[in-house]
Design a protein around this motif. Structure first.
Motif, PDB file in Angstrom:
ATOM      1  N   VAL A 268       0.563  -4.751   6.506  1.00 51.99           N
ATOM      2  CA  VAL A 268       1.842  -5.473   6.069  1.00 51.99           C
ATOM      3  C   VAL A 268       1.249  -6.946   5.433  1.00 51.99           C
ATOM      4  N   GLY A 269       0.241  -7.284   6.138  1.00 46.94           N
ATOM      5  CA  GLY A 269      -0.354  -8.627   5.774  1.00 46.94           C
ATOM      6  C   GLY A 269      -1.093  -8.293   4.226  1.00 46.94           C
ATOM      7  N   PHE A 270      -1.820  -7.362   4.157  1.00 44.64           N
ATOM      8  CA  PHE A 270      -2.495  -7.022   2.903  1.00 44.64           C
ATOM      9  C   PHE A 270      -1.376  -6.817   1.898  1.00 44.64           C
TER      10      PHE A 270
ATOM     11  N   PHE B  46       1.177  -8.458  -2.959  1.00 46.77           N
ATOM     12  CA  PHE B  46       2.409  -8.841  -3.808  1.00 46.77           C
ATOM     13  C   PHE B  46       2.321 -10.067  -4.247  1.00 46.77           C
ATOM     14  N   ILE B  47       1.776 -11.062  -3.341  1.00 45.39           N
ATOM     15  CA  ILE B  47       1.749 -12.555  -3.861  1.00 45.39           C
ATOM     16  C   ILE B  47       0.729 -12.545  -5.130  1.00 45.39           C
ATOM     17  N   VAL B  48      -0.280 -11.926  -5.098  1.00 49.90           N
ATOM     18  CA  VAL B  48      -1.384 -11.951  -6.251  1.00 49.90           C
ATOM     19  C   VAL B  48      -0.744 -11.339  -7.257  1.00 49.90           C
ATOM     20  N   ILE B  49      -0.090 -10.252  -7.135  1.00 49.09           N
ATOM     21  CA  ILE B  49       0.415  -9.437  -8.324  1.00 49.09           C
ATOM     22  C   ILE B  49       1.533 -10.272  -9.121  1.00 49.09           C
ATOM     23  N   LYS B  50       2.529 -10.846  -8.230  1.00 48.10           N
ATOM     24  CA  LYS B  50       3.753 -11.669  -8.871  1.00 48.10           C
ATOM     25  C   LYS B  50       3.418 -12.954  -9.065  1.00 48.10           C
ATOM     26  N   VAL B  51       2.699 -13.647  -8.609  1.00 44.00           N
ATOM     27  CA  VAL B  51       2.352 -14.978  -8.945  1.00 44.00           C
ATOM     28  C   VAL B  51       1.148 -15.513  -9.339  1.00 44.00           C
TER      29      VAL B  51
END
Length: 184
Positions: free
Chosen positions: A29-31, A36-41
């Motif tokens: 889940v942490g990964f 998600f944060i890396v891809i979206k932001v």
């Protein structure tokens, strides 16, 4: 809990090479959240920064090419103006030489005309002085000739008309002798 409890609890655990499923789930889940944060932001910001940099570099290259083209055009214009200025300077120089030669020719013509005029005036003045001197000489020679003739002939030539005829006759004979001597 004492040490035996720990040992028992350790024995109850399954294989130590197999991780705990809860750890796998939390790590997964942490990964996923981090992915998600890396891809979206973060990735779009990197992509935007990359595109901005590419655009800036391409724009800078286009500006540099445009500036170089403008500089080349300006250089061509300056060379054309310089050539035109040199041509104009040569034309002006040639006109000045031509005008100088014309002015010099005019001055020479004026000087020649003035010299001719002065020479003619001097000739007229010489002729007038010669005529005056000849007239004066005629009178003086006439007087001397009359006095000499009266002494030689012992006859008085007091009569003016007669004395004038004798003087004129003498001078005419003298001129005739000079003309005969000049033609020989």
């Amino acid at each position: 809990m004492n040490s035996t409890d720990f040992i028992l609890a350790a024995e109850e655990s399954v294989n130590p090479l197999m991780p705990n499923p809860w750890e796998i789930l939390v790590t997964g889940v942490g990964f996923a959240v981090l992915l998600f944060i890396v891809i979206k932001v973060i990735a779009p910001k990197f992509e935007q920064a990359y595109e901005d940099r590419v655009t800036a570099i391409e724009g800078g290259l286009e500006k540099a090419e445009a500036a170089q083209k403008e500089a080349e055009e300006t250089l061509a214009q300056y060379k054309a103006q310089l050539l035109e200025a040199r041509t104009e300077a040569n034309r002006i120089r040639e006109e000045a030489r031509s005008e100088g030669a014309q002015i010099l020719e005019d001055l020479k013509t004026k000087a020649t005309d003035e010299a001719t005029r002065i020479s003619e005036q001097a000739q007229r003045q010489i002729q007038a002085e010669r005529a005056a001197a000849l007239s004066s000489l005629r009178t003086d020679v006439g007087t001397l000739a009359t006095e000499l003739a009266s002494k030689v002939v012992d006859e008085a030539l007091k009569d003016d008309a007669r004395a004038q005829r004798v003087v004129d006759q003498f001078l005419n004979d003298l001129e005739a002798q000079q003309n005969a001597g000049a033609s020989n």
